[in-house]
Design an enzyme around this catalytic site. Structure first.
Site, PDB file in Angstrom:
ATOM      1  N   PRO A   2       0.835  -1.212   0.000  1.00 16.18           N
ATOM      2  CG  PRO A   2      -0.637  -1.508   1.766  1.00 16.18           C
ATOM      3  CD  PRO A   2       0.656  -1.988   1.211  1.00 16.18           C
ATOM      4  CD  GLU A   3       3.136   2.727  -4.325  1.00 11.75           C
ATOM      5  OE1 GLU A   3       3.241   3.872  -4.774  1.00 11.75           O
ATOM      6  OE2 GLU A   3       3.375   1.708  -4.994  1.00 11.75           O
ATOM      7  CE  LYS A  59       5.492   3.980   0.455  1.00 14.66           C
ATOM      8  NZ  LYS A  59       6.559   3.032   0.101  1.00 14.66           N
ATOM      9  NE  ARG A 152       5.732 -12.222   2.053  1.00 15.10           N
ATOM     10  CZ  ARG A 152       6.369 -11.705   1.004  1.00 15.10           C
ATOM     11  NH1 ARG A 152       5.681 -11.277  -0.030  1.00 15.10           N
ATOM     12  NH2 ARG A 152       7.682 -11.621   0.994  1.00 15.10           N
ATOM     13  NE  ARG A 193      18.047  12.771  -2.214  1.00 14.00           N
ATOM     14  CZ  ARG A 193      18.090  11.850  -1.259  1.00 14.00           C
ATOM     15  NH1 ARG A 193      18.369  10.603  -1.550  1.00 14.00           N
ATOM     16  NH2 ARG A 193      17.854  12.187  -0.008  1.00 14.00           N
ATOM     17  NE  ARG A 302      10.380  -2.446  -4.767  1.00 12.69           N
ATOM     18  CZ  ARG A 302       9.625  -1.597  -4.063  1.00 12.69           C
ATOM     19  NH1 ARG A 302      10.187  -0.712  -3.281  1.00 12.69           N
ATOM     20  NH2 ARG A 302       8.317  -1.651  -4.144  1.00 12.69           N
TER      21      ARG A 302
END
Ligand SMILES: [Zn+2]
Length: 316
Positions: A2-3, A59, A152, A193, A302
């Site tokens: 879930p985001e 989140k 999980r 970054r 990912r």
């Protein structure tokens, strides 16, 4: 996982239904789900608390409780919240009869007074299979039960005094759907970054609440290749990315979240946003803009989905 949109959607549902309710007691079926404080303190502290507010930060789902406490819920991979009406009983007999199965499935829930065989009733059909894997159950004083289900078992629930909220939620960047998320702020965050933009977007200290699905969707929106160095984005690209992040998150909430795998809403229903994604898990499907097949690559471990034509890899 879930985001932001999934957590926000759940927060809105909870706000409509549990503000003012009192938690009679909590039943904890998987001890490690409780991250803070120790289990005995958690159980003692939460009993009798009134739910005064429901918020989201990144989140995290945050419940404001009476007595100046906050309950934080992070669903991680597969955590969901499910609200049962009064009349459902919890059956923990598996704990004695089959401890191994208990550790996987947890308790079962059944509606009181129903004769399963006679009516051909199947609880899993009403509330999906989400009634299994319950790790924590809040018994509300009005007879309802708020379940935290988590196959999980990566989800974490913590109870903190209000004044330690910053500590409980530390390391979170700006909320992308608030005024604090600006093009200027995003430009500053990306400037230092050198990593791939996809990976940088997943860092919660850069933007709170963004995850794999919506990062892929936002990059497609802005026609930016996921491997572009974050600090190489031009001003106009950052503007478009900023717009894309706001757009895909807003649509995600409107569609009730993305149920690619485990995500369910408060009533066990799947969200509709998976029917609206452009690239996420669409590998091999024609791009909605140009018709070229969507590709899948791995970025920072990912899976990442993009259109090789609309999102060309240019380093500037
Ligand atoms: Zn395309």
């Amino acid at each position: 996982m879930p985001e932001l949109p999934e957590v926000e959607y759940t927060a809105r549902q909870l706000r409509d239904h549990i503000i003012g309710a009192t938690i009679g007691e909590a039943l904890v079926f998987w001890q490690r789900t409780i991250g803070h404080p120790d289990l005995p303190d958690f159980l003692a502290e939460i009993a009798g608390r009134r739910i005064e507010g429901v918020r989201r930060r990144g989140k995290f789902l945050v419940l404001d409780l009476s007595g100046d406490l906050i309950l934080t819920i992070h669903r991680r991979m597969t955590g969901n919240l499910l609200l049962l009406p009064p009349g459902w009983e919890v059956d923990t007999s598996l704990q004695q009869s089959d401890p191994i199965a208990w550790n996987i499935k947890g308790p079962s829930f059944m509606e009181q007074g129903r004769d399963d065989k006679e009516k051909g009733y199947d609880a899993s059909r009403t509330y999906n299979s989400e009634l299994l894997y319950c790790r924590v159950c809040y018994n509300l004083a009005d007879g309802r039960r708020l379940l935290f289900t988590d196959p999980r078992k990566f989800g974490r629930i913590e109870l903190w005094p209000c004044e330690r909220e910053l500590e409980a939620l530390e390391g979170l960047g700006p909320e992308p759907l608030s005024d604090e998320f600006t093009v200027e702020g995003l430009t500053r965050a990306l400037a230092g970054r050198k990593g791939a933009i996809k990976q940088v977007l997943l860092a919660q200290e850069v933007i709170a609440g963004l995850g794999n699905i919506y990062a892929d969707e936002a990059l497609f929106y802005a026609s930016i290749h996921p491997l572009r160095r974050a600090n190489s984005l031009t001003r106009s690209e950052i503007e478009l990315l900023h717009k894309g992040i706001v757009s895909v998150l807003t649509l995600g909430i409107e569609h009730g979240g993305t149920s690619f795998s485990e995500y369910r809403d408060l009533w066990g229903e799947a969200g509709d946003n998976y029917n609206h994604v452009r690239v996420y898990h669409q590998q091999g499907q024609p791009c909605v803009r140009c018709g070229i097949p969507i590709e899948r690559i791995i970025v920072g471990q990912r899976s990442t989905h993009f259109c090789p034509n609309c999102q060309k890899l240019i380093q500037v």
